[in-house]
Scaffold this motif. Sequence first.
Motif, short mmCIF file in Angstrom:
data_model
loop_
_atom_site.label_atom_id
_atom_site.label_comp_id
_atom_site.label_asym_id
_atom_site.label_seq_id
_atom_site.Cartn_x
_atom_site.Cartn_y
_atom_site.Cartn_z
N ASP A 1 32.38 38.50 -11.39
CA ASP A 1 32.73 39.70 -12.65
C ASP A 1 33.53 40.69 -12.04
OD1 ASP A 1 30.96 40.88 -10.71
OD2 ASP A 1 29.46 41.82 -12.24
N ARG A 2 34.45 40.56 -11.22
CA ARG A 2 35.37 41.45 -10.53
C ARG A 2 36.74 40.82 -10.50
NH1 ARG A 2 32.76 46.06 -10.69
NH2 ARG A 2 34.62 46.90 -9.39
N GLY A 3 37.81 41.61 -10.36
CA GLY A 3 39.07 41.08 -10.43
C GLY A 3 39.33 40.60 -8.76
N TRP A 4 40.49 41.05 -8.32
CA TRP A 4 40.96 40.54 -6.73
C TRP A 4 40.08 41.28 -5.87
CZ3 TRP A 4 43.56 36.45 -6.18
CH2 TRP A 4 44.34 35.93 -7.50
N GLN A 5 39.51 40.46 -4.87
CA GLN A 5 38.82 41.15 -3.74
C GLN A 5 39.27 40.58 -2.47
OE1 GLN A 5 34.67 39.91 -5.33
NE2 GLN A 5 35.79 39.43 -7.01
N SER A 6 39.10 41.62 -1.48
CA SER A 6 39.73 41.28 -0.05
C SER A 6 38.97 40.18 0.67
CB SER A 6 39.94 42.36 0.53
OG SER A 6 40.07 42.31 1.95
N SER A 7 39.61 39.48 1.18
CA SER A 7 38.68 38.20 2.31
C SER A 7 38.40 38.91 3.43
CB SER A 7 39.68 37.21 2.13
OG SER A 7 40.78 37.45 2.90
N GLY A 8 39.12 40.06 3.76
CA GLY A 8 39.05 40.62 5.27
C GLY A 8 39.74 39.59 6.33
N VAL A 9 40.65 38.86 5.51
CA VAL A 9 41.42 38.05 6.71
C VAL A 9 43.02 38.41 6.37
CG1 VAL A 9 42.09 35.62 7.31
CG2 VAL A 9 39.91 36.25 6.55
N HIS A 10 43.49 38.55 7.83
CA HIS A 10 44.84 38.81 7.75
C HIS A 10 45.58 37.47 8.21
CE1 HIS A 10 48.87 40.26 9.65
NE2 HIS A 10 48.94 41.02 8.48
N VAL A 11 46.58 36.91 7.44
CA VAL A 11 47.35 35.69 7.97
C VAL A 11 48.62 35.90 8.12
CG1 VAL A 11 45.82 34.32 6.35
CG2 VAL A 11 48.10 35.31 5.39
N THR A 12 49.22 34.91 8.93
CA THR A 12 50.49 35.07 9.48
C THR A 12 51.66 33.86 8.71
OG1 THR A 12 49.49 35.95 11.60
CG2 THR A 12 52.09 35.05 11.70
N ARG A 13 52.52 34.35 8.56
CA ARG A 13 53.57 33.50 7.91
C ARG A 13 53.94 31.91 8.83
NH1 ARG A 13 59.78 34.70 5.76
NH2 ARG A 13 60.12 32.36 4.92
N GLY A 14 53.82 31.05 8.19
CA GLY A 14 54.13 29.85 9.02
C GLY A 14 52.88 29.05 9.72
N GLU A 15 51.77 30.11 9.92
CA GLU A 15 50.46 29.35 10.14
C GLU A 15 49.60 28.46 9.31
OE1 GLU A 15 48.98 29.86 13.45
OE2 GLU A 15 50.98 30.81 14.22
N THR A 16 48.69 27.63 9.55
CA THR A 16 47.98 26.96 8.65
C THR A 16 46.61 27.44 8.64
OG1 THR A 16 49.44 25.15 9.06
CG2 THR A 16 47.42 24.56 7.92
N TYR A 17 46.05 27.31 7.34
CA TYR A 17 44.76 27.89 6.96
C TYR A 17 44.03 26.99 6.08
CZ TYR A 17 45.99 32.21 9.41
OH TYR A 17 46.44 33.01 10.17
N ALA A 18 42.76 26.97 6.24
CA ALA A 18 41.95 26.25 5.24
C ALA A 18 40.99 27.11 4.39
CB ALA A 18 41.15 24.98 6.19
N VAL A 19 40.87 26.90 3.41
CA VAL A 19 39.81 27.68 2.50
C VAL A 19 38.79 26.87 1.84
CG1 VAL A 19 39.59 28.94 0.26
CG2 VAL A 19 41.54 29.16 2.03
N SER A 20 37.49 26.95 1.73
CA SER A 20 36.33 26.44 1.38
C SER A 20 35.56 27.20 0.50
CB SER A 20 35.67 25.31 2.36
OG SER A 20 34.92 26.23 3.16
N ALA A 21 35.01 26.81 -0.58
CA ALA A 21 34.19 27.69 -1.38
C ALA A 21 32.91 26.86 -1.85
CB ALA A 21 35.02 28.43 -2.59
N SER A 22 31.93 27.51 -1.90
CA SER A 22 30.73 26.86 -2.37
C SER A 22 29.77 27.82 -3.12
CB SER A 22 29.62 26.57 -1.09
OG SER A 22 29.42 27.68 -0.40
N GLY A 23 29.18 27.33 -3.75
CA GLY A 23 28.11 28.20 -4.72
C GLY A 23 28.55 27.92 -6.33
N MET A 24 27.51 28.43 -7.23
CA MET A 24 27.69 28.24 -8.57
C MET A 24 27.62 29.68 -9.30
SD MET A 24 27.78 24.62 -9.47
CE MET A 24 27.10 24.78 -11.12
N PHE A 25 28.29 29.79 -10.36
CA PHE A 25 28.35 30.93 -11.00
C PHE A 25 28.35 30.54 -12.59
CE2 PHE A 25 32.58 29.97 -9.64
CZ PHE A 25 33.07 30.40 -11.16
N SER A 26 28.24 31.72 -13.55
CA SER A 26 28.24 31.63 -14.93
C SER A 26 29.42 32.28 -15.63
CB SER A 26 26.95 31.72 -15.67
OG SER A 26 26.63 32.89 -15.50
#
Length: 520
Positions: free
Chosen positions: A394-419
Amino acid sequence: MPVSRFEWNPSSLLWLCLLLPGCGADATPPRAAEESEVVVTSEPAVSEAPTEAQQQPQAPQVKGEKTKTESDPGKASGEPQTTSPMQNAEQKVYRPSDQRPLHNNQRLELLGIQCYESPHLKLYTDIDPEQAKKLPAVLEQAYPALQKYFGPLPPNREGTEFQVTGYIMQDRERFEKADLIPGLLAQIINGRHQGAQFWMNAQTEEYYLKHLMLHEYTHCYSMIMEDISAPVWYLEGIAESMATHHVDADGKIQFNVMPHNKNDFGGLGRISLIQDAVKSAPPRTMLEVMQLGPDDFVDANASYAWSWALSQFFDKHPQYQAEFRKLARHMQGPGFTEKIKAMIGPDLIAANDAWQLFVRNLQPGYDSERAMITFQPGKDLATDASVTQEIASDRGWQSSGVHVTRGETYAVSASGMFSLAQKPKPWQSTADGITFQYFNGQPLGRLLMMIRPDPDNDPTRMQTLLRVYPQGSQATWMVPATGTLYFRLNDAWDSLHNNEGAVQVTVTRQPQPQSTTAEQ
């Protein structure tokens, strides 16, 4: 003079319009809900045209007189005072004396111009009487809202009620023959104001007729005092905001609202103008809007739209709202620019990024409170390290708390249900989204990612839009820009209020592949 991207130029903000241009119309409406009526009042017949003395019935304004303000013995020293915010203990302040001309109503009736009067409006018009007689009631509902927003006006020396004379013209030639249009106002496009008078052309859309009347009346009220130094974008933007109104089923009017659909705001078209603009070019920056000058508002709906949007951004944003609304009571004298700078704070880039997100996503019913973004710089991850953050639906954009660097590789996974939505029954979703409903080309509920680039690494940031990347429940990608990750669950910006639940998003920094050099 152009303004540096990251510096304030106070001179670009200090304009004063003595005669402000009006607004345009650009849509077709149904009829709005009807308000209560004000009975037409008649004045004693005048046998001859008013003399110069009759046209100036009040004593001339005396400038600069200073007296001691009388104390009220019935009030304790610690109790709040009821004086206008424009007054202080050292100086008694008066608003200008009433200089409006008196008119021969009998003569005007013969020309097809009727007078409709309420305590704060005397309206001369040739539009349909059934429509005209309702307009003073609209203004009487608006008057307390203007008092609350701008503060009560000081009294004049004669002790008379503040009243504005308005002229709404269907057949402009009638008003010219009646000498009701001053020569300086000959080139009225849609509306103009001068002192406690305004002139406007009749509008085909009932909503926009009232909107334009409220816009011009807001100018009369907020600019009746001398030495108004607020910039043009603010004067026009706040008049547009106060005029944007909605009538409920009981005839009660709410002012300074965000339009929630097109039908109830026929002829306004401000959101459509912004939407069309950002489809073809990056949105104007905050400073570009603040640099709009008087000439930019001559028959230019776009300037009104951008000024309205910036006023709405500040007025509805939880971080800026309180300080922005205080500006309405400090429009006189120097210092307005400094108050804007203090309101925004030292990080102009962050304010502009929030503004850019606002105008890029602006739609009817935009939920400013839930859509507000809080910029929180992230921290770098070590290789194979991860961070998990809850992302609310129920919110807009929210910070992940993660700073990433160009050219580096990252994986994202999300779990959970919402309505998403609750009627006729809750739509349950995962971070992959619901594929039978889409918003902005992506399934409703899909996890989206945005990178906010580090300002120091991109000196053109004031003109760069933040890009959005669809993620879903599983994704691995190489970072295109160095910055902080933000996430949201995809939904329309007017529908966040009926979402419930959240997902847990985990960001993991992947090891870099070993580079090899082929033997030649």
